[in-house]
Structures are given as C-alpha cells and as structure tokens.
Scaffold this motif. Structure first.
Motif, short mmCIF file in Angstrom:
data_model
loop_
_atom_site.label_atom_id
_atom_site.label_comp_id
_atom_site.label_asym_id
_atom_site.label_seq_id
_atom_site.Cartn_x
_atom_site.Cartn_y
_atom_site.Cartn_z
N GLN A 21 -15.00 -16.15 -50.79
CA GLN A 21 -15.16 -16.94 -49.58
C GLN A 21 -16.03 -16.15 -48.62
O GLN A 21 -16.26 -14.97 -48.82
N LYS A 22 -16.51 -16.82 -47.58
CA LYS A 22 -17.31 -16.17 -46.55
C LYS A 22 -16.45 -15.98 -45.31
O LYS A 22 -15.73 -16.89 -44.91
N ASN A 45 -24.76 -8.71 -34.00
CA ASN A 45 -24.08 -9.82 -33.33
C ASN A 45 -22.98 -10.40 -34.20
O ASN A 45 -22.00 -10.92 -33.70
N GLY A 46 -23.15 -10.32 -35.49
CA GLY A 46 -22.14 -10.81 -36.42
C GLY A 46 -22.27 -10.10 -37.75
O GLY A 46 -23.32 -9.56 -38.09
N MET A 47 -21.18 -10.10 -38.47
CA MET A 47 -21.17 -9.55 -39.83
C MET A 47 -20.59 -10.61 -40.76
O MET A 47 -19.53 -11.17 -40.48
N LEU A 48 -21.30 -10.88 -41.85
CA LEU A 48 -20.87 -11.84 -42.84
C LEU A 48 -20.38 -11.08 -44.06
O LEU A 48 -21.14 -10.33 -44.67
N ALA A 49 -19.10 -11.26 -44.39
CA ALA A 49 -18.53 -10.69 -45.62
C ALA A 49 -18.46 -11.83 -46.62
O ALA A 49 -17.82 -12.85 -46.37
N SER A 86 -20.28 -8.70 -50.72
CA SER A 86 -21.46 -8.20 -50.01
C SER A 86 -21.27 -8.43 -48.51
O SER A 86 -20.58 -9.35 -48.09
N ILE A 87 -21.90 -7.57 -47.73
CA ILE A 87 -21.81 -7.65 -46.28
C ILE A 87 -23.22 -7.70 -45.71
O ILE A 87 -24.09 -6.92 -46.11
N HIS A 88 -23.46 -8.66 -44.79
CA HIS A 88 -24.79 -8.87 -44.21
C HIS A 88 -24.70 -8.90 -42.69
O HIS A 88 -23.79 -9.49 -42.13
#
Length: 128
Positions: free
Chosen positions: A28-29, A20-24, A2-4
C-alpha cells in the motif's frame, strides 16, 4: 518497500533541509506530510487566518496529488493553531476542504510557530 520525496513544484519545489512529504510504497502507499503552513509557492503568508488555512490545505492536496491520492485518503491530521480565537474559522475551512471526510485528528494550541505571521500548521497521513 520504496520511499520517495514529494515536493510539488506548485509549492516552490524542494525545501533546503526537509521534504514536504514522504511516500512509502509497498503493498500500500502511505504519505506523511511535513507540517504545512499557509504560505504559497513564493513564501508569502496572508495576514488572514482563513486564507492561511486554505493555503495549508491546498499544499497538502498538492502533496497527495503527486502521490496519486486525494483528501479522502487522509487517515490522520495534526493541527497547530496559535490563537484559540481562530478555531471557528479553522473548522469552517476544514469542513469545506474535507467535505464530510472525517479522519482521526488532533488539534493543539501553541504559543507560536517558526515565524510570527504564521497562524496555522497542518500535518497529514494518507493511505491508499
């Protein structure tokens, strides 16, 4: 996976045309930050390069915190400096922020950033 989107309220919330940022997130993150400049949540940049450097790092820390990470999760940085004379100041601020953590890093001098008052831009990739 998932991407947030990561857009901390402390940085003024969500920008108009990017995150500002993307969390995949999967096994792992991984966080990819947009280039962070030395402006606060009100869009104000100090005339002082050290203050701009500290603010850019604080913005990165806010993005990482929203993702459950911190400075020691950074694996790669890319830094853009406008004035080579600001290098020593940047290094001193960086040492204070990273406290011995040594991610892979690229630093380049550029002729300018989007606004003439901006002196530094920092991107980071972090993994947990």
């Amino acid at each position: 996976m998932s991407i947030h989107m990561i857009n901390p309220a402390s940085m003024g919330g969500e920008p108009a045309s990017y995150s500002n940022g993307m969390l995949a997130e999967g096994a792992q993150k991984t966080v990819y930050t947009a280039g962070q400049i030395g402006i606060d949540a009100n869009g104000v940049a100090s005339a002082d390069v050290a203050t701009q450097c500290r603010q850019a790092w604080a913005n990165i820390e806010a993005i990482l915190a929203e993702s459950g990470m911190g400075i020691t999760n950074i694996v790669k940085t890319t830094i853009f400096l406008v004035n080579p004379a600001d290098y020593a100041t940047f290094v001193e601020v960086r040492k204070g922020v990273l406290k011995g953590h040594k991610p892979a890093s690229t630093l380049v001098y550029v002729s300018g950033l989007v606004k003439p008052e901006w002196k530094v831009e920092i991107e980071a990739i972090a993994v947990k």
